[in-house]
Design a protein around this motif. Structure first.
Motif, PDB file in Angstrom:
ATOM      1  N   THR A   1      -7.738  14.353  -2.769  1.00  0.00           N
ATOM      2  CA  THR A   1      -7.316  13.004  -3.180  1.00  0.00           C
ATOM      3  C   THR A   1      -5.842  12.747  -2.883  1.00  0.00           C
TER       4      THR A   1
ATOM      5  N   ILE B   1      -2.153  -1.909  -6.821  1.00  0.00           N
ATOM      6  CA  ILE B   1      -3.143  -1.139  -6.065  1.00  0.00           C
ATOM      7  C   ILE B   1      -3.703  -0.043  -6.979  1.00  0.00           C
TER       8      ILE B   1
ATOM      9  N   LEU C   1       0.830  -1.213   0.000  1.00  0.00           N
ATOM     10  CA  LEU C   1       0.000   0.000   0.000  1.00  0.00           C
ATOM     11  C   LEU C   1       0.864   1.261   0.000  1.00  0.00           C
TER      12      LEU C   1
ATOM     13  N   VAL D   1      -2.064   6.727   3.157  1.00  0.00           N
ATOM     14  CA  VAL D   1      -1.843   5.271   3.040  1.00  0.00           C
ATOM     15  C   VAL D   1      -2.608   4.490   4.114  1.00  0.00           C
ATOM     16  N   ARG D   2      -3.898   4.371   3.949  1.00  0.00           N
ATOM     17  CA  ARG D   2      -4.731   3.586   4.864  1.00  0.00           C
ATOM     18  C   ARG D   2      -5.180   2.306   4.171  1.00  0.00           C
ATOM     19  N   THR D   3      -5.344   1.250   4.946  1.00  0.00           N
ATOM     20  CA  THR D   3      -5.764  -0.011   4.316  1.00  0.00           C
ATOM     21  C   THR D   3      -7.205   0.083   3.831  1.00  0.00           C
TER      22      THR D   3
ATOM     23  N   GLU E   1      -3.818  19.085  -6.262  1.00  0.00           N
ATOM     24  CA  GLU E   1      -5.016  19.365  -7.055  1.00  0.00           C
ATOM     25  C   GLU E   1      -5.046  20.848  -7.435  1.00  0.00           C
TER      26      GLU E   1
ATOM     27  N   ALA F   1      -1.694  10.024   0.230  1.00  0.00           N
ATOM     28  CA  ALA F   1      -0.459  10.113   1.026  1.00  0.00           C
ATOM     29  C   ALA F   1      -0.648   9.490   2.407  1.00  0.00           C
TER      30      ALA F   1
ATOM     31  N   ARG G   1       2.280   3.532  -5.321  1.00  0.00           N
ATOM     32  CA  ARG G   1       1.611   4.810  -5.581  1.00  0.00           C
ATOM     33  C   ARG G   1       2.370   5.562  -6.665  1.00  0.00           C
TER      34      ARG G   1
END
Lengths: 736, 88
Positions: free
Chosen positions: B45, B5, A338, B52-54, A348, B50, A342
């Motif tokens: 967003t 992911i 996780l 990073v949560r499950t 934004e 950033a 990324r």
């Protein structure tokens, strides 16, 4: 290997070097070597045991068998047969799909258009390179180029292979020659003669791979004559295999079979990415750096060119190129995945129009991260440097300090040469020099862009997702650090995406931005360029959900007057040219405004521009050819549903005329009856004449949407519906 | 290879789609407000990504709560300004 040389006096000679490529075989048990070497003995000229690095991650060389092939064309067939001699993984095959011409260039340390001396001893050539692939101002031989065009006497609405030739023309530096002849056979013979006399090095065509050459070959066969355009007098033959459809960056593309000439280079301007993006100069630079023959590089995707550059470095460092790469990613638990998986960082955009925003961009950030941080498949989480000081931010992964990765090694020349070409372009004293350096840096830019994607591409020979992840982690750190530095100096972040930042500080001038740039460069260690301060810039919101920001859709005008447009209709390749022209005209009016208030005052003029174009559509004064939508087929024509969309309507008409289309091929069509239910909803561009009765009402509505994209940020009344109301009002006004 | 992911932008859209039944059970007059609330998460967003949560819902709900807090604080500020104006 056949080599064509252009001598200093302009003469062209053909030389043959007795050479064939090798494939390499690795196994865990040395006794396993006996089976393939005995079974395929007749395919090998010789075999020997050599030491090479099998996998990019291997710390040392191991024993492999080098098998010199008798027939270069059989490399993959032989490799396949060896692979099937045991359970999968028993035999590891290498260099089986490296094109022989490229292997030859790597082995001899040569590159296309290199200045060199060659000697002959027996049936071997001895090369002495007198050129440098790192050179910026290299001399090129004087090359003759001709453009070949053929007019087809169409019997149907589309040209077919059975249609006769109406005329042939050949245009070179000495002017245009039209090949006359009373019969079709005379015209083909005349073409052969004209090409022999002009003796070009390059033959340029539009659609030569997809239609023109297959058509000429078919016409020559039908007339019982030979089409001989090659330098060595070989008659051209129809391709034996069909083109291929492939998937790249979310889109299906189609690559036709290449129609190559012996001793000359055929460039199909319709399908050559390198030529269309960077012209001859870019193509030459790409071929030299990546060591790919010009025929190949003119048709290759940038990824293929980058692979060739990596293969060259692999061959120099004794590393083999796996036929089927099996380098797996490092294990990660859920939390690590996780954290790691990324992309780059994005701030934004603040939706709306803003004044006095400055833009700072990092120079080739991703390639520079790979180069400076030594990011490569084998260096990230290497087993040899667990205590490395070079660590991936957030993730803490170690990066090798003992050896340079193959990816950084390969991209060094791309990064360094591009930077130098940009400097040379800025200092160029003539337009010719400026254009030359610009074309070369443009070709290198595309190579640089591809380097990052190739780290995570499943077919890349030297890719691994961990390296891809490491680059993104570095990007996030750099962009966030940059934003903090800017905020420390009183700048606000208006938008940021991957390697660009839009910043604003009341009263800031160019000096303030340059000071900020210097501080960012000092603290992050990565070079930036200051793009300028915008008089105004508009960051657009989602059309579906107004108020929500969308990335990379903006337009603005620099204080220097330059207009920058990204992501809107005028930049999209599928937008009809008439819409692009109208939107750019509206932007041209807005660009004269120095402030948002002035831009708002220009809205009536912009609306008049829209009304003018809408009126031309209503009166059908806009040529139909300017209204064609362009789209790539995402699947084979027969796989489309039976619902009669405008795209399928165009496809159905093309099929009716006998056109054979493939997934990935582009079609262009004009909407002729949007609300209709049958195949008359749209007409393919190839089948229309300019006086075609297009659906003007539909086009006016779409034009209103296009114009509203750039007007609505200044005036909430300028929605598509608002512009349509103005149009309707102007019509009724005209009637009154 | 490629990403395993989904990006948080895609995850938000997936999460929103999973609340379709909730939305359907709301009175028609409430649905636009519900859509607006979910959309407000997309203003943050990058921050949610950033974090990073499950659970993607955690990132979204934090964004919505934060946006709500900001809006409330701004409104309160505006109200107190208006009160000050009135008392003058």
């Amino acid at each position: 290997m056949v080599v064509w040389l252009k001598l200093e006096d302009g003469e062209v000679v053909r030389l043959v070097d007795r050479w064939s490529p090798s494939i390499f075989i690795g196994t865990d048990a040395k006794s396993d070597f006996d089976v393939p070497l005995q079974t395929l003995r007749s395919d090998f000229e010789w075999t020997r045991v050599v030491h090479r690095r099998e996998r990019v991650s291997d710390p040392a060389e191991s024993e492999v068998v080098e098998a010199k092939l008798k027939d270069a064309k059989k490399a993959q067939r032989v490799a396949g047969r060896i692979e099937r001699l045991g359970p999968f993984g028993t035999f590891r095959l290498y260099n089986a799909d490296v094109p022989p011409a490229q292997s030859y260039l790597y082995e001899r340390d040569l590159f296309p258009l290199a200045f060199c001396e060659v000697g002959q001893s027996g049936d071997r050539l001895r090369w002495e390179l007198m050129d440098d692939v790192w050179a910026y101002d290299y001399a090129l031989p004087k090359l003759r180029k001709v453009t070949l065009e053929v007019e087809v006497a169409r019997e149907g609405k589309l040209p077919r292979l059975t249609d006769k030739i109406r005329s042939i023309s050949l245009e070179g530096d000495d002017g245009k020659v039209t090949i006359d002849g009373s019969s079709e056979a005379d015209k083909i013979i005349g073409l052969t003669r004209a090409v022999r006399e002009a003796d070009p090095d390059f033959v340029l065509t539009s659609d030569g791979d997809t239609f023109l050459f297959p058509y000429l070959i078919r016409r020559a066969e039908a007339n019982g004559v030979a089409l001989t355009l090659d330098r060595d007098g070989t008659a051209m033959k129809a391709p034996t295999k069909e083109g291929t459809s492939y998937f790249s960056y979310g889109q299906i593309h189609y690559k036709p079979s290449a129609m190559k000439l012996y001793g000359r280079v055929h460039i199909d301007t319709g399908t050559s990415f390198a030529y269309s993006e960077a012209g001859f100069e870019g193509l030459f630079e790409l071929s030299r750096i990546c060591r790919m023959p010009l025929h190949t590089s003119s048709r290759a995707s940038i990824g293929k060119a980058l692979s060739s550059l990596q293969f060259y470095h692999a061959s120099k460092m004794g590393l083999l190129v796996p036929w089927k790469p099996t380098l797996a990613e490092h294990f990660k638990d859920r939390n690590e995945l996780l954290m790691a998986d990324r992309g780059g960082f994005i701030f934004e955009p603040k939706v709306g129009v803003h004044e006095n925003v400055g833009e700072l961009d990092f120079h080739a950030l991703y390639p520079n991260i790979m180069l400076r941080k030594n990011i490569s498949a084998e260096t990230v989480r290497c087993p040899c440097c667990p205590d490395s000081r070079n660590r991936v931010p957030e993730l803490g992964w170690n990066v090798c300090e003992k050896r340079d990765g193959i990816v950084p090694l390969a991209i060094e020349i791309i990064v360094e040469k591009r930077l130098r070409y940009k400097e040379l372009k800025a200092k160029a004293s003539s337009d010719t020099d400026r254009d030359r350096y610009n074309a070369r840096q443009a070709a290198l830019k595309w190579l640089g862009v591809t380097t990052f994607g190739y780290l995570g591409f499943n077919n890349a020979k030297f890719g691994r997702i961990d390296a891809h992840i490491a680059v993104c982690a570095w990007d996030r750190k750099i962009l966030i650090d940059t934003a903090r530095i800017a905020e420390r100096r009183g700048f606000g972040v208006m938008h940021g995406i991957v390697d660009s930042l839009w910043l604003k500080k009341e009263g800031a001038d160019e000096g303030d931005y340059l000071e900020l740039k210097a501080e960012i460069e000092r603290e992050t260690g990565f070079a930036m360029s200051f793009e300028g301060i915008y008089k105004w810039v508009a960051f657009l919101s989602s059309k579906a959900e107004p108020g929500l920001p969308v990335l990379n859709r903006y337009f603005g005008v620099y204080r220097t007057g330059g207009l920058k447009v990204r992501g809107i209709e005028a930049r999209r390749h599928d937008t009809p040219p008439a819409f692009v022209e109208c939107q750019m005209e509206v932007l041209g009016v807005l660009a004269k405004a120095d402030t948002i208030a002035e831009a708002k005052a220009k809205i009536p003029e912009c609306v008049e521009t829209f009304l003018g174009h809408a009126g031309a559509l209503a009166r059908r004064e806009t040529p139909a050819s300017e209204l064609a939508f362009t789209t790539n087929l995402s699947k084979a024509p027969e796989e489309y549903s039976t619902m009669m969309t405008v795209q399928r309507a165009a496809l159905s008409q093309l099929a009716g005329e006998g056109a054979k289309l493939h997934a990935g091929e582009g079609i262009r069509y004009v909407v002729t009856d949007y609300k209709g239910r049958d195949s008359r909803r749209a007409t393919p561009l190839d089948m229309i004449k300019d006086e075609v009765d297009y659906d003007a009402a539909r086009y006016i509505r779409l034009l209103a949407e296009t114009c509203s994209s750039v007007l609505e940020p200044f005036d909430a009344a300028c929605t598509a519906a608002g512009l349509m109301s103005r149009y309707e009002a102007s019509r009724s006004g005209a009637l009154v | 290879m490629g990403r395993t992911i989904p990006s948080f932008r895609i995850a938000e859209a997936q999460e929103s789609a999973e609340w379709r039944s909730f939305r359907k059970a709301l009175p028609r007059s409430d649905r636009a407000a519900f859509d607006d609330m979910l959309s407000s998460a997309r203003l943050y967003t990058s921050a949610s990504s950033a974090a990073v949560r499950t659970s993607r819902f955690e990132g979204m709900i934090m964004a919505i709560v934060f946006h709500h807090y900001k809006t409330l604080a701004q409104s309160m500020g505006a109200v107190s300004e208006m009160k000050k104006e009135e008392s003058r």
